[in-house]
Design a protein around this motif. Structure first.
Motif, PDB file in Angstrom:
ATOM      1  N   CYS A 116       1.009  -1.127  -0.051  1.00  0.00           N
ATOM      2  CA  CYS A 116       0.087   0.009  -0.086  1.00  0.00           C
ATOM      3  C   CYS A 116       0.925   1.079  -0.005  1.00  0.00           C
ATOM      4  CB  CYS A 116      -0.905   0.142   1.273  1.00  0.00           C
ATOM      5  SG  CYS A 116      -2.249  -1.373   1.123  1.00  0.00           S
ATOM      6  N   ASP A 117       2.083   1.076  -0.426  1.00  0.00           N
ATOM      7  CA  ASP A 117       2.992   2.388  -0.732  1.00  0.00           C
ATOM      8  C   ASP A 117       2.864   3.042  -2.166  1.00  0.00           C
ATOM      9  OD1 ASP A 117       4.228   0.651  -2.470  1.00  0.00           O
ATOM     10  OD2 ASP A 117       6.047   1.002  -1.690  1.00  0.00           O
ATOM     11  N   GLY A 118       1.728   2.619  -2.804  1.00  0.00           N
ATOM     12  CA  GLY A 118       1.475   3.514  -4.150  1.00  0.00           C
ATOM     13  C   GLY A 118       2.203   2.711  -5.239  1.00  0.00           C
ATOM     14  N   TRP A 119       3.463   1.733  -5.026  1.00  0.00           N
ATOM     15  CA  TRP A 119       4.052   1.463  -6.138  1.00  0.00           C
ATOM     16  C   TRP A 119       3.706  -0.214  -6.050  1.00  0.00           C
ATOM     17  CZ3 TRP A 119       7.282   4.381  -8.903  1.00  0.00           C
ATOM     18  CH2 TRP A 119       7.795   5.734  -8.172  1.00  0.00           C
ATOM     19  N   VAL A 120       3.379  -0.759  -7.292  1.00  0.00           N
ATOM     20  CA  VAL A 120       3.279  -2.207  -7.786  1.00  0.00           C
ATOM     21  C   VAL A 120       4.436  -2.894  -7.407  1.00  0.00           C
ATOM     22  CG1 VAL A 120       2.368  -3.937  -9.340  1.00  0.00           C
ATOM     23  CG2 VAL A 120       1.026  -1.651  -8.766  1.00  0.00           C
TER      24      VAL A 120
ATOM     25  N   ARG B 153      -0.674  -7.715  -8.601  1.00  0.00           N
ATOM     26  CA  ARG B 153      -0.703  -6.310  -7.824  1.00  0.00           C
ATOM     27  C   ARG B 153      -1.444  -6.216  -6.437  1.00  0.00           C
ATOM     28  NH1 ARG B 153      -1.499  -1.742 -11.623  1.00  0.00           N
ATOM     29  NH2 ARG B 153      -0.794  -2.383 -13.549  1.00  0.00           N
ATOM     30  N   SER B 154      -1.350  -7.438  -5.866  1.00  0.00           N
ATOM     31  CA  SER B 154      -1.912  -7.791  -4.425  1.00  0.00           C
ATOM     32  C   SER B 154      -1.466  -6.809  -3.459  1.00  0.00           C
ATOM     33  CB  SER B 154      -1.951  -9.213  -4.227  1.00  0.00           C
ATOM     34  OG  SER B 154      -0.605  -9.681  -4.080  1.00  0.00           O
ATOM     35  N   ASP B 155      -0.319  -6.570  -3.573  1.00  0.00           N
ATOM     36  CA  ASP B 155       0.525  -5.561  -2.558  1.00  0.00           C
ATOM     37  C   ASP B 155      -0.300  -4.254  -2.582  1.00  0.00           C
ATOM     38  OD1 ASP B 155       1.744  -5.460  -5.020  1.00  0.00           O
ATOM     39  OD2 ASP B 155       2.988  -3.682  -4.037  1.00  0.00           O
TER      40      ASP B 155
ATOM     41  N   CYS C 118      -6.276   4.114   1.987  1.00  0.00           N
ATOM     42  CA  CYS C 118      -5.437   5.315   1.941  1.00  0.00           C
ATOM     43  C   CYS C 118      -5.021   6.030   3.101  1.00  0.00           C
ATOM     44  CB  CYS C 118      -5.858   6.061   0.804  1.00  0.00           C
ATOM     45  SG  CYS C 118      -6.244   4.913  -0.789  1.00  0.00           S
ATOM     46  N   THR C 119      -3.884   6.511   3.121  1.00  0.00           N
ATOM     47  CA  THR C 119      -3.489   7.444   4.431  1.00  0.00           C
ATOM     48  C   THR C 119      -3.876   9.022   4.076  1.00  0.00           C
ATOM     49  OG1 THR C 119      -1.309   7.734   3.484  1.00  0.00           O
ATOM     50  CG2 THR C 119      -1.683   5.676   4.979  1.00  0.00           C
ATOM     51  N   SER C 120      -3.644   9.862   4.821  1.00  0.00           N
ATOM     52  CA  SER C 120      -4.261  11.403   4.628  1.00  0.00           C
ATOM     53  C   SER C 120      -3.240  11.948   3.597  1.00  0.00           C
ATOM     54  CB  SER C 120      -3.936  12.025   5.910  1.00  0.00           C
ATOM     55  OG  SER C 120      -2.605  11.913   6.490  1.00  0.00           O
TER      56      SER C 120
ATOM     57  N   ASN D  62      -9.509   2.050  -6.571  1.00  0.00           N
ATOM     58  CA  ASN D  62      -9.168   1.774  -5.286  1.00  0.00           C
ATOM     59  C   ASN D  62      -7.813   1.608  -4.820  1.00  0.00           C
ATOM     60  OD1 ASN D  62     -11.961   2.040  -4.597  1.00  0.00           O
ATOM     61  ND2 ASN D  62     -12.353  -0.072  -5.315  1.00  0.00           N
ATOM     62  N   MET D  63      -6.963   1.969  -5.746  1.00  0.00           N
ATOM     63  CA  MET D  63      -5.381   1.855  -5.261  1.00  0.00           C
ATOM     64  C   MET D  63      -5.008   2.993  -4.812  1.00  0.00           C
ATOM     65  SD  MET D  63      -3.614  -0.182  -8.822  1.00  0.00           S
ATOM     66  CE  MET D  63      -2.153  -0.256  -7.946  1.00  0.00           C
ATOM     67  N   CYS D  64      -4.186   3.375  -3.922  1.00  0.00           N
ATOM     68  CA  CYS D  64      -3.737   4.426  -3.262  1.00  0.00           C
ATOM     69  C   CYS D  64      -2.238   5.114  -3.842  1.00  0.00           C
ATOM     70  CB  CYS D  64      -3.506   4.301  -1.817  1.00  0.00           C
ATOM     71  SG  CYS D  64      -4.973   3.607  -0.952  1.00  0.00           S
ATOM     72  N   LYS D  65      -2.381   6.225  -4.214  1.00  0.00           N
ATOM     73  CA  LYS D  65      -1.053   6.804  -4.704  1.00  0.00           C
ATOM     74  C   LYS D  65      -0.755   7.932  -3.857  1.00  0.00           C
ATOM     75  CE  LYS D  65      -0.873   3.679  -7.962  1.00  0.00           C
ATOM     76  NZ  LYS D  65       0.317   3.071  -8.375  1.00  0.00           N
ATOM     77  N   PRO D  66       0.378   8.472  -3.921  1.00  0.00           N
ATOM     78  CA  PRO D  66       0.978   9.736  -3.049  1.00  0.00           C
ATOM     79  C   PRO D  66       0.220  10.991  -3.698  1.00  0.00           C
ATOM     80  CG  PRO D  66       2.772   8.535  -3.591  1.00  0.00           C
ATOM     81  CD  PRO D  66       1.581   7.872  -4.273  1.00  0.00           C
TER      82      PRO D  66
END
Length: 548
Positions: free
Chosen positions: A164-168, A173-175, A181-183, A191-195
């Protein structure tokens, strides 16, 4: 067609060769029978009549279960040659847990499965048949192999800090799935989280364009992030109001807060001017942006790539030819300093007959113009060290970059010069004129040239290219060429440079020849590794401070 010997792209999907491991006599084998129920930790499946052509009008179903429910399966296809075209697969196909595969894949297809069961179905129609398939399945205990780590669908272990750091990091892609998503992250439509700092930066990081949607603002305002608009008065006021600092870009200001998108001077102060390095303008107070600029110079020019032209001797002094064993020229590379070359990871992936990963089987030729070795001043080197990017994915071709350390340094001449590497903030705008060079095929299915070829191409808007290419590009890829076809790199150009000239007269490397479908085809421009995404990785691995 992918652009190096033993590497192709089939139906817009890159499939890579791996060494054929053969059949283990200790494995459970399921030959000849068309389907059945199997309980085993590992084994092999083949299509009827394999390795001869499979019969028409065939339907087989294998249901495979591992004896221990705590284990999971993974399956790979060293051979997969079926009639049909991805993604529809309307003729012949094989499916794994409901996902179909077809076509002629000359390289190992790996399919992860996050369960203890596999359902494999094989279907053929009444028309043309082909060789078929050979599949090898194996099981693993994710709890035992990846204690304290995230387990990818294919059994690979990843650090929890990568989740869940934004990089696959995982091929499945299970990671990056089921993340909260953080603030400081943006939730994409998928539904993926990106910076947050990647939002509205002109790059499709979500890979569904949601981070670049709704970035337009009313008159008197400009887009900042997460669809928020800031007043024009905030531009160039000395304060960074947007997380990625774009409100202070092009302002020629110094000593701003450092972010991942700023240029850091040697004294630790940052500037937000794009393309600040080696532009013959002293932007840093310590003048460090104009140091180490002995690069990107064409010292010996007189002002085929597909539809390209013969290059003049010394016109592209950073171009390198990589020769493998007895095959001759196989891939290209770029000289970035007197010890190091930049190339593509896929050039060094093993094939059924060749160990491309063995550095001792490669020979490097620098300052070469003709493959006949008639030029004077050619430098020959071996490879001392080969660094393949640790996240290289041989299916998607993501992170397709490699570093090669030479056995001895080279001496710069009029015909041997390093290219300039761009900073992470360097902008290569759409429609910018650039050049791709190499000794690749002059046309798809054609012959190799003797003389180094050059081809003028244009940087293509990422969104436009992604739409043409089926939305399979990542933010670490860029497109160059023409949507109408015409000039393009081809087989044998892999690993070579895409370079662009700045107003200063310096040449910067924008990309590495990576992959594409065919050569010069309509709607399928060349895809390159985006160098700006790897400046820190390059400097870290060759022992240079990544901030300079």
């Amino acid at each position: 067609m992918e652009k190096s010997a033993e590497h192709i792209v089939v139906n817009d999907k890159v499939i890579m060769l791996k060494m054929d491991k053969g059949l283990d006599s200790e494995e459970h084998k399921h030959f000849g029978a068309c389907g059945g129920n199997i309980t085993a930790f590992n084994g092999t499946l083949i299509s009827p009549n394999y390795p001869h052509y499979y019969p028409p009008n065939t339907n087989c179903v294998w249901r495979i279960m591992v004896p221990d429910p705590n284990f999971q399966f993974r399956i790979q296809f060293p051979t997969l040659k079926l009639e049909g075209v991805q993604p529809d697969c309307e003729k012949d196909w094989i499916s794994v847990n409901g996902i179909r595969y077809c076509g002629e894949h000359d390289r190992t297809v790996v399919v992860p499965s996050a369960s203890s069961t596999l359902t494999v179905k094989f279907h053929t129609d009444a028309s043309v048949s082909s060789v078929g398939f050979r599949a090898e399945y194996s099981s693993f205990n994710p709890a035992g192999e990846c204690q304290g780590m995230h387990t990818c669908g294919d059994g690979r272990c990843e650090l929890m800090s990568n989740k869940c750091d934004g990089w696959v990091h995982c091929k499945d892609r299970s990671d990056e799935l089921n993340c909260v998503c953080t603030s400081d992250q943006f939730r994409c439509q998928n539904n993926m989280c990106k910076p947050l700092i990647w939002v509205c930066d002109g790059v499709d990081d979500c890979e569904d364009m949601s981070d670049e949607a709704n970035c337009d603002c009313a008159a008197g305002f400009f887009a900042c992030h997460r669809n928020s608009c800031m007043p024009i008065s905030a531009l160039c006021d000395g304060n960074i109001d947007c997380p990625h600092g774009m409100d202070e870009a092009d302002c020629e200001k110094i000593d701003v807060n450092c972010t991942t998108n700023t240029y850091k001077c040697a004294d630790g102060k940052c500037i937000v001017k794009p393309n600040a390095e080696c532009d013959k303008v002293q932007d840093c107070l310590d003048l460090s942006d104009e140091l180490d600029c002995d690069c990107g110079n064409q010292l010996a020019i007189r002002r085929r790539i597909v539809n390209g032209n013969d290059a003049v001797i010394g016109e592209w002094p950073w171009q390198v030819s990589l020769h493998f064993a007895t095959l001759g020229h196989t891939c290209g590379a770029t000289l970035i300093n007197n010890w190091w070359l930049l190339s593509a990871s896929h050039c060094f992936q093993n094939a059924e007959s060749y160990r491309y990963s063995d550095r001792q089987l490669w020979t490097v030729y620098i300052g070469m113009h003709s493959l006949t070795f008639t030029d004077s001043g050619i430098e020959r080197r071996l490879i001392k060290r080969m660094i393949i990017h640790e996240q290289f994915d041989n299916i998607t071709m993501d992170y397709d970059i490699a570093l090669l350390e030479l056995s001895a340094p080279v001496r710069y001449t009029s015909y041997i010069q390093p290219v300039c590497l761009p900073s992470p903030l360097h902008v290569f705008p759409a429609n910018q004129r650039c050049y791709v060079t190499g000794w690749g095929l002059l046309q798809e299915g054609g012959r190799l040239p003797v003389i180094l070829q050059k081809g003028e191409v244009r940087i293509i808007n990422q969104t436009t290219c992604n739409n043409f290419m089926g939305n399979i590009l990542t933010s670490r890829m860029l497109c160059a060429g023409y949507l109408t076809g015409e000039v393009d790199a081809c087989e044998g150009d892999s690993g070579g440079p895409l370079v662009c000239e700045e107003l200063s007269g310096k040449w910067f490397q924008a990309g590495i020849v990576s992959w594409g479908q065919g050569c010069g085809r309509y709607g399928h421009p060349g895809v390159y590794t985006r160098i700006t995404k790897f400046r820190e990785w390059i400097h870290r691995n060759i022992g240079i401070d990544g901030n300079t």
